[in-house]
Scaffold this motif. Structure first.
Motif, PDB file in Angstrom:
ATOM      1  N   CYS A 290      15.135  46.615  18.888  1.00 42.96           N
ATOM      2  CA  CYS A 290      14.988  48.056  19.098  1.00 42.96           C
ATOM      3  C   CYS A 290      15.513  48.786  17.865  1.00 42.96           C
ATOM      4  CB  CYS A 290      15.791  48.476  20.325  1.00 42.96           C
ATOM      5  SG  CYS A 290      16.004  50.273  20.451  1.00 42.96           S
ATOM      6  N   PRO A 291      14.760  49.758  17.371  1.00 46.83           N
ATOM      7  CA  PRO A 291      15.219  50.458  16.158  1.00 46.83           C
ATOM      8  C   PRO A 291      16.485  51.292  16.384  1.00 46.83           C
ATOM      9  CG  PRO A 291      13.272  51.516  17.072  1.00 46.83           C
ATOM     10  CD  PRO A 291      13.465  50.246  17.838  1.00 46.83           C
ATOM     11  N   TYR A 292      16.855  51.514  17.637  1.00 47.85           N
ATOM     12  CA  TYR A 292      18.090  52.258  17.928  1.00 47.85           C
ATOM     13  C   TYR A 292      19.225  51.322  18.340  1.00 47.85           C
ATOM     14  CZ  TYR A 292      14.394  55.731  18.305  1.00 47.85           C
ATOM     15  OH  TYR A 292      13.286  56.491  18.063  1.00 47.85           O
ATOM     16  N   GLU A 293      18.908  50.333  19.173  1.00 45.98           N
ATOM     17  CA  GLU A 293      19.963  49.471  19.721  1.00 45.98           C
ATOM     18  C   GLU A 293      20.149  48.169  18.938  1.00 45.98           C
ATOM     19  OE1 GLU A 293      19.485  48.724  23.900  1.00 45.98           O
ATOM     20  OE2 GLU A 293      19.268  50.857  24.398  1.00 45.98           O
ATOM     21  N   GLY A 294      19.155  47.784  18.156  1.00 46.90           N
ATOM     22  CA  GLY A 294      19.247  46.508  17.433  1.00 46.90           C
ATOM     23  C   GLY A 294      18.666  45.363  18.246  1.00 46.90           C
ATOM     24  N   ASP A 295      19.346  44.223  18.245  1.00 42.51           N
ATOM     25  CA  ASP A 295      18.836  43.048  18.944  1.00 42.51           C
ATOM     26  C   ASP A 295      18.599  43.349  20.430  1.00 42.51           C
ATOM     27  OD1 ASP A 295      19.105  41.729  16.565  1.00 42.51           O
ATOM     28  OD2 ASP A 295      20.928  40.646  17.149  1.00 42.51           O
ATOM     29  N   VAL A 296      17.553  42.746  20.956  1.00 46.76           N
ATOM     30  CA  VAL A 296      17.262  42.839  22.384  1.00 46.76           C
ATOM     31  C   VAL A 296      17.371  41.421  22.954  1.00 46.76           C
ATOM     32  CG1 VAL A 296      15.439  43.270  24.068  1.00 46.76           C
ATOM     33  CG2 VAL A 296      15.840  44.910  22.209  1.00 46.76           C
ATOM     34  N   ASP A 297      18.190  41.264  23.950  1.00 46.64           N
ATOM     35  CA  ASP A 297      18.423  39.939  24.538  1.00 46.64           C
ATOM     36  C   ASP A 297      17.142  39.440  25.216  1.00 46.64           C
ATOM     37  OD1 ASP A 297      19.276  37.711  25.914  1.00 46.64           O
ATOM     38  OD2 ASP A 297      21.059  38.682  26.777  1.00 46.64           O
ATOM     39  N   PRO A 298      16.659  38.256  24.826  1.00 46.02           N
ATOM     40  CA  PRO A 298      15.459  37.710  25.487  1.00 46.02           C
ATOM     41  C   PRO A 298      15.628  37.639  27.004  1.00 46.02           C
ATOM     42  CG  PRO A 298      15.991  36.412  23.551  1.00 46.02           C
ATOM     43  CD  PRO A 298      17.128  37.371  23.738  1.00 46.02           C
ATOM     44  N   ALA A 299      16.854  37.449  27.481  1.00 47.48           N
ATOM     45  CA  ALA A 299      17.069  37.389  28.937  1.00 47.48           C
ATOM     46  C   ALA A 299      16.755  38.735  29.586  1.00 47.48           C
ATOM     47  CB  ALA A 299      18.516  36.980  29.228  1.00 47.48           C
ATOM     48  N   ARG A 300      17.007  39.814  28.848  1.00 46.98           N
ATOM     49  CA  ARG A 300      16.677  41.137  29.387  1.00 46.98           C
ATOM     50  C   ARG A 300      15.156  41.282  29.516  1.00 46.98           C
ATOM     51  NH1 ARG A 300      18.504  46.493  30.179  1.00 46.98           N
ATOM     52  NH2 ARG A 300      16.932  48.030  29.610  1.00 46.98           N
TER      53      ARG A 300
END
Lengths: 302, 302
Positions: A148-158
């Motif tokens: 995400c350009p705001y939050e950074g990494d996105v957990d694949p589990a999410r």
């Protein structure tokens, strides 16, 4: 490099995702683009979106574009909708394949639609039911799946959790969007594996952006995992999210060029597709970020 | 996707291969570029070539550039030479790593140096001996290894045969250049396998161009085969990939960005490298084809 699939299914998204992120072009040009794409041998086209014309003026003429285009036998056409009003318009226009979007990242989802991911998922449950009641299929596109350009990494589990939810709500297919080109082959492997572990049966499509040059590497990583459905945009239509030269959507002709040279069939006539990419460049009036359009295929000798 | 190497060695070729394919830039700018690159943590830099100034005016000041630059401990610097006169200049300048080039394709070799591949290989045997006598190592770069813009496909067996020959003649290393961006992951696999089958011990470096978008996919395929040495050019210096005859080097920061996100160490400080890419863009005075320079790394959040 593992075994590659013998055949993949490309969904051409230039007419919708591409043109929605360019300056508006005339209705006639959109119709000609759609018709030209329908003649390339591509199996699927995202044709239009049914969105509010004030929010997205580029798609204000969706009904005219769709009714003006020739629907070719054997091509699957789809439309994207943001809500039930859009879904009703898509159904009234005769679409039987409809896409809805949610962002994996809460911040991105709030900036887009002013609600949380969870709230959007509740809405999507209702949209899936509405579409199914009318005999259409529903695909859920999960944006910012690789970052995400705001939050950074996105957990694949999410992301996998979102898939669990929409599959439980009846989604027919899921797609994962690398919305701002934050994906790398490692992240593709992690996400595909995480989703497959929990939902092995749901059809999965990947949508890569070439913002940081990784689109075809990501596609290769996905192919090696047996993924066989990909979005791509003719000429790389879809704007420059950061600055001129920083491309968005991966160009369909770059995808097809690489796949065909690796012996992976797409059903697409590459020469014809390159002609359509040249036309796409003409209608948006700027150079599109497509190496294969510029240099020609590797088989074009000097 | 197979296991990836924990660490790879990047050779930065912007100062030589890059600038040799751009309009000439001032000597001082070349020195500053070299010094800036030496401070990024990169382990190897192709610094200059010793070629005839009438043939390649961009490198006419090679001696001044090299004597003006600061040689940093722990960085390996190399020079490219076309013949024994160039080799003698490189040795006199103090280089202990020297590269020579031959094209796998006869037509490409003739267009470049007006002799057949076989004739060039005879010359190279003499150059290797000359370099070894002076205590330097000799790398043979095989251009058009993944395809020739005049002849088309290049048989991996032909390239492997060239490797057999130069290894017999004493070459310390070989490199395979995708001179006009005709490589795809399948061709990388075929070439690496063909060479390894016959010459498992010779160190091998791959040099990719992004002319048709495949550079990072090719690099991924090579990584999966355990290849750990790659050329790259800061900012993608080396000419517009779409102009006739120009090179289209893959941008170092795109390579490093993807590798680091996959947990593959390069020893390079990416932020510092991106600053150097911005400087490279400044000295050539045109936008360079680097997505990571434009968009920033994926860790740079909005």
């Amino acid at each position: 490099m593992g075994e590659l699939p013998a055949k993949v299914s490309i969904r051409e998204v230039g007419p919708r995702d591409g043109l929605q992120n360019e300056d508006p072009v005339p209705t006639g040009a959109k119709i000609r683009l759609l018709d030209a794409l329908s003649g390339t041998g591509v199996g699927r086209i995202e044709a239009v979106s049914f969105v509010h014309p004030k929010a997205i003026p580029q798609m204000a003429d969706a009904d005219e574009v769709w009714s003006g285009a020739t629907q070719v036998d054997g091509v699957r056409y789809s439309a994207l909708v943001p809500n039930s009003r859009g879904a009703q318009r898509a159904l009234a226009a005769g679409f039987t394949e409809v896409e809805v979007v949610v962002s994996a990242s809460d911040t991105h989802n709030r900036r887009n639609v002013n609600r949380s991911t969870a709230e959007s998922l509740d809405d999507i449950a209702g949209l899936i039911a509405l579409l199914h009641d009318a005999g259409a299929t529903a695909e859920v596109i999960v944006a910012t799946s690789f970052g995400c350009p705001y939050e950074g990494d996105v957990d694949p589990a999410r992301v996998a959790g979102i898939v669990d939810r929409v599959v439980a709500d009846g989604a027919d297919r899921v797609a994962f969007g690398d919305t701002t080109g934050m994906g790398t082959p490692r992240r593709v492997r992690e996400l595909v594996t995480a989703v497959r572990d929990r939902q092995p049966d749901v059809p999965m499509l990947l949508h890569f952006h070439n913002t940081r040059g990784t689109a075809l590497a990501n596609l290769l990583a996905a192919l090696e995992l047996g993924v066989t459905e990909f979005d791509a945009s003719v000429g790389g239509l879809g704007g420059c999210p950061y600055a001129p030269g920083a491309s968005g959507n991966v160009a369909t002709e770059e995808v097809v060029h690489m796949l065909h040279d690796m012996g992976v069939d797409t059903g697409i006539d590459l020469d014809r597709l390159i002609e359509v990419a040249a036309y796409a460049e003409e209608i948006v009036g700027r150079q599109l970020p497509s190496g294969v359009l510029r240099a020609g295929p590797r088989t074009r000798l000097g």
